[in-house]
Scaffold this motif. Structure first.
Motif, mmCIF file in Angstrom:
data_model
loop_
_atom_site.group_PDB
_atom_site.id
_atom_site.type_symbol
_atom_site.label_atom_id
_atom_site.label_comp_id
_atom_site.label_asym_id
_atom_site.label_seq_id
_atom_site.Cartn_x
_atom_site.Cartn_y
_atom_site.Cartn_z
ATOM 1 N N LEU A 46 48.953 39.741 46.297
ATOM 2 C CA LEU A 46 48.664 41.193 46.341
ATOM 3 C C LEU A 46 48.064 41.872 45.452
ATOM 4 O O LEU A 46 47.881 41.927 44.309
ATOM 5 C CB LEU A 46 50.522 40.711 46.417
ATOM 6 C CG LEU A 46 51.556 39.703 46.848
ATOM 7 C CD1 LEU A 46 52.792 40.207 46.006
ATOM 8 C CD2 LEU A 46 51.279 40.489 47.963
ATOM 9 N N ASP A 47 47.572 42.647 45.815
ATOM 10 C CA ASP A 47 46.127 43.239 45.094
ATOM 11 C C ASP A 47 47.078 45.336 45.388
ATOM 12 O O ASP A 47 47.325 45.220 46.551
ATOM 13 C CB ASP A 47 44.621 43.601 45.746
ATOM 14 C CG ASP A 47 43.953 44.253 44.769
ATOM 15 O OD1 ASP A 47 44.379 44.153 43.576
ATOM 16 O OD2 ASP A 47 42.692 44.897 45.200
ATOM 17 N N GLU A 48 47.300 45.686 43.674
ATOM 18 C CA GLU A 48 47.591 46.769 43.413
ATOM 19 C C GLU A 48 48.690 46.688 44.154
ATOM 20 O O GLU A 48 49.334 47.415 44.661
ATOM 21 C CB GLU A 48 46.532 47.497 44.237
ATOM 22 C CG GLU A 48 45.112 47.629 44.012
ATOM 23 C CD GLU A 48 45.017 48.978 42.703
ATOM 24 O OE1 GLU A 48 45.210 48.881 42.306
ATOM 25 O OE2 GLU A 48 43.581 48.999 43.107
ATOM 26 N N ALA A 49 49.156 45.948 43.281
ATOM 27 C CA ALA A 49 50.693 45.665 44.264
ATOM 28 C C ALA A 49 51.989 46.583 43.278
ATOM 29 O O ALA A 49 51.982 47.030 43.976
ATOM 30 C CB ALA A 49 52.005 43.960 43.527
ATOM 31 N N LYS A 99 39.573 42.779 38.860
ATOM 32 C CA LYS A 99 39.820 42.813 39.481
ATOM 33 C C LYS A 99 39.972 41.270 40.923
ATOM 34 O O LYS A 99 39.837 40.534 41.428
ATOM 35 C CB LYS A 99 41.787 43.211 39.728
ATOM 36 C CG LYS A 99 42.274 43.861 38.415
ATOM 37 C CD LYS A 99 43.731 44.048 38.445
ATOM 38 C CE LYS A 99 43.431 45.536 39.171
ATOM 39 N NZ LYS A 99 42.888 46.406 38.260
ATOM 40 N N THR A 100 38.907 42.480 41.365
ATOM 41 C CA THR A 100 38.401 42.099 42.805
ATOM 42 C C THR A 100 37.818 40.333 42.878
ATOM 43 O O THR A 100 38.433 39.603 43.548
ATOM 44 C CB THR A 100 37.707 42.600 43.455
ATOM 45 O OG1 THR A 100 38.011 44.255 43.369
ATOM 46 C CG2 THR A 100 37.970 41.905 45.457
ATOM 47 N N ALA A 101 36.988 40.393 41.675
ATOM 48 C CA ALA A 101 36.032 39.211 41.444
ATOM 49 C C ALA A 101 37.126 38.054 41.131
ATOM 50 O O ALA A 101 36.928 36.660 41.593
ATOM 51 C CB ALA A 101 35.074 39.087 40.672
HETATM 52 MG MG MG Z 1 40.999 46.348 42.623
#
Ligand code: MG
Ligand code: ADP
Length: 634
Positions: A152-155, A53-55
């Motif tokens: 919003l990562d790892e929401a 997901k980061t990329a």
């Molecule tokens: Mg992640």
């Protein structure tokens, strides 16, 4: 044409991707990247951990940034400091060929002024934890009024951790016409609420089943008696000589205690939890990434989202309170297409939790038994043989060969092989020779009861300065339980009895055993199920101990079925290297797992905090005997 090129990424990103060694986009990348590049849209992307997901957000946001504009253009919110640093690091790697693009990490526990100064130098990307971000906004140290993208990562985890208010308040500082990209492994109601309230017609991307587990992770559970939990952990580690694992505990206290015990028993272990300073946590993570640590013992919050390559095993030392958390734990392994295994150590009362988890992850667990001592010896022996075979020899050794031949030259091949292998093998053998079977046999004596009240014996008493009220308070504080959860406390001179409900038995045994009080190891044993019947009937010398519990007055010897643990498991405990380097013996590929105990193992509090087991002074195994709690009235 390269697959990433087809997604519409530009030259400098493609070059960086080449350096990273990514060849094909993952599913979430394939779906999200073109969408985010083409449209100015809000999205909700659901994909399990380890799917890249980061990329998936990192590549498109970098391409959308104007590096000549020194204003903050992108804000990424993430739940923990570790994740914040991890994402920052990734973004820097992705954008390394873009001159002028600058990313700053903003998180608690480090100087806020330094962070503000770094931002002022012209950071287009801020990666922040919600708490610290809110703090900076309140102090007017940052301007996010002109951002065009908020990620919003790892929401789900941020909301789990209670950041709802912070997030909504931060979002209210951002312009209305920005785009919000929400990434999450699961879609609980709070996430749906954020999406509904703060996002405009988000497009939804889902990869795999919502909440399901990665297909390349296998799940195994091991049924043991509560008091064998720690021993089981060590056997699982010993049965997997190349283990590189994250071990999950429920509380900070357990995390610290388990890490300390492992270190003491000679494993390369360290604790990771929220009570450590930022520097300590960084140190631990660095050592883990560098593989100086083979067993990272962590709380859920501290380990959330941590992305370390090639973690072979996740070990659930205790199951999480919320079974949904299991997915996040197991997601620490089996990343980037590799396979991994998730072990769960459970007691009988937890079997139903396993079935509940199976429904969530849509995968079956395999029920396994803890390997016997002899099985472990065999595994270790073959591992050693392979290692000897694969070891490359260095010319430097040639100088010593004549002298060595003088000593060993007369041995024939078979003899020599036997001896070489025995150097290492004997330690395991000696340790495991008398080891007991850890398979849980229902109804076996000493098993932790599952219903009714349980009465315990504990080796703390009046001579430790406890009266019944104080002991009760001490137990309640240590166990972190409510006012009336510990009852019928009966203090004798050198030991005491107390009761809890059976559902706490597991916790009592796991938390208290091995803890130290005034330099002595606490030992708790289950005295009897249904302790209510027995309480108050003992004479003041506690002479009815035999009736009250299963112990026979011969406890100093510690022979009763292994349940009286003299020093937190060292006796029955982990295989300990006896100073491989000192003896010049063959060392396993756990270079630091020397098993040399620190001479003073009582510097508690600090132990396990970011330390690995390196170089402790040579420890006497007699230490345990010395510290055997003496019982005064025998
Ligand atoms: Mg992640
Ligand atoms: P998530 O955020 O979904 O949990 P991460 O973004 O942390 O996952 O990525 C997991 C791992 O996979 C990282 O080590 C990352 O470098 C690697 N990775 C990501 N995308 C690819 C790809 N396309 N090819 C190979 N490895 C990848």
């Amino acid at each position: 044409m390269n697959k990433f090129e087809q997604l519409g990424l530009n030259e400098s990103l493609l070059k960086a991707i080449g350096d990273l060694g990514f060849e094909t986009p993952s599913e979430v990348q394939e779906k999200a990247i073109p969408l985010l590049l083409q449209d100015d849209t809000d999205i909700v992307a659901l994909a399990q951990t380890g799917t890249g997901k980061t990329a998936a957000f990192g590549f498109p946001l970098i391409q959308k940034i104007d590096p000549f504009n020194k204003q903050t253009q992108v804000l990424i919110l993430s739940p923990t400091r570790e994740l914040c640093l991890q994402i920052t690091n990734e973004i820097k790697l992705y954008s390394k060929y873009i001159d002028g693009l600058y990313t700053v990490a903003v998180y608690g526990g480090a100087s806020i002024n330094d962070q503000a100064r770094d931002i002022k130098r012209g950071a287009q990307v801020i990666v922040a934890t919600p708490g610290r971000m809110q703090d900076m906004i309140n102090r007017g140290m940052v301007n996010i009024k002109n951002i065009s993208i908020c990620v919003l990562d790892e929401a789900d985890e941020m909301l789990n951790m209670g950041f709802y208010e912070d997030i909504t308040s931060i979002l209210s500082e951002t312009p209305r016409d920005k785009n919000t990209w929400l990434f999450s492994a699961t879609m609980p109601q709070e996430v749906a609420r954020i999406a509904k309230e703060f996002m405009r017609d988000p497009q939804e991307i889902t990869v795999g089943h919502k909440n399901s587990s990665s297909a390349n992770i296998s799940h195994e559970y091991y049924l043991v008696n509560a008091r064998d939990r720690y021993e089981a952990l060590k056997r699982l580690a010993d049965a997997n000589p190349d283990i590189f694992s994250v071990v999950f505990c429920r509380t900070k206290r357990d995390t610290q205690a388990v890490a300390e015990k492992l270190i003491e028993d000679g494993y390369n272990a360290a604790a990771l939890h929220g009570d450590l300073s930022q520097a300590q946590r960084d140190g631990v993570m660095k050592a883990f990434r560098g593989r100086q640590i083979q067993m990272l013992v962590a709380t859920d919050v501290a380990a959330r989202g941590i992305d370390v390559d090639n973690v072979t095993h996740v070990i659930n030392y205790q199951l999480p309170d919320e079974i949904e958390t299991y997915t996040h734990r197991s997601g620490r392994t089996g990343r980037a297409g590799k396979s991994g295994t998730s072990f769960v150590i459970i007691t009988k009362s937890e079997v139903r939790k396993i079935h509940a988890i199976e429904r969530i992850i849509k995968t079956k667990f395999e029920e396994k038994t803890i390997p016997s001592g002899m099985e472990i010896c065999e595994i270790q022996l073959l591992h050693l043989a392979n290692k000897i075979k694969d070891t490359e020899t260095d010319h430097a050794i040639d100088n010593y060969l004549p002298a060595i031949f003088d000593i060993l030259g007369d041995l024939d091949k078979e003899e020599l092989i036997k001896k070489v292998v025995s150097v290492e093998f004997n330690r395991f053998l000696n340790y495991y020779k008398k080891s007991k079977d850890l398979t849980q046999i229902p109804g076996k004596a000493g098993e932790v009861p599952t219903s009714g009240a349980v009465r315990y014996f504990v080796n703390l008493g009046a001579r430790d300065g406890f009266e019944w009220m104080e002991l009760k308070d001490f137990l309640r504080d240590t166990l972190e339980v409510g006012r009336d959860d510990v009852f019928k406390v009966d203090v004798k001179e050198g030991f005491s009895f107390f009761n809890t409900d059976a559902e706490l038995a597991d916790k009592v045994m796991t938390v208290l055993n091995g803890l130290e009080h005034n330099g002595r190891r606490i030992n708790v044993e289950i005295s009897k199920n249904d302790g209510a019947k027995n309480s108050g009937r003992r004479d003041h010398n506690g002479r009815d101990r035999k009736r009250d519990g299963g112990f026979s007055g011969k406890r100093e010897g510690g022979s009763r079925d292994g349940s009286f643990r003299r020093d937190g498991g060292n006796r029955e405990g982990g295989f300990r290297r006896e100073g491989g380097s000192r003896e010049g013996g063959f060392r396993s590929d756990r270079p630091k797992r020397d098993g040399e105990r620190r001479s003073d193992s009582r510097d508690s509090g600090r132990r396990g905090e970011g330390r690995t087991s390196e170089r402790r002074s040579s420890g006497s195994s007699f230490e345990s005997a010395k510290r055997t709690p003496r019982r005064s009235k025998d």
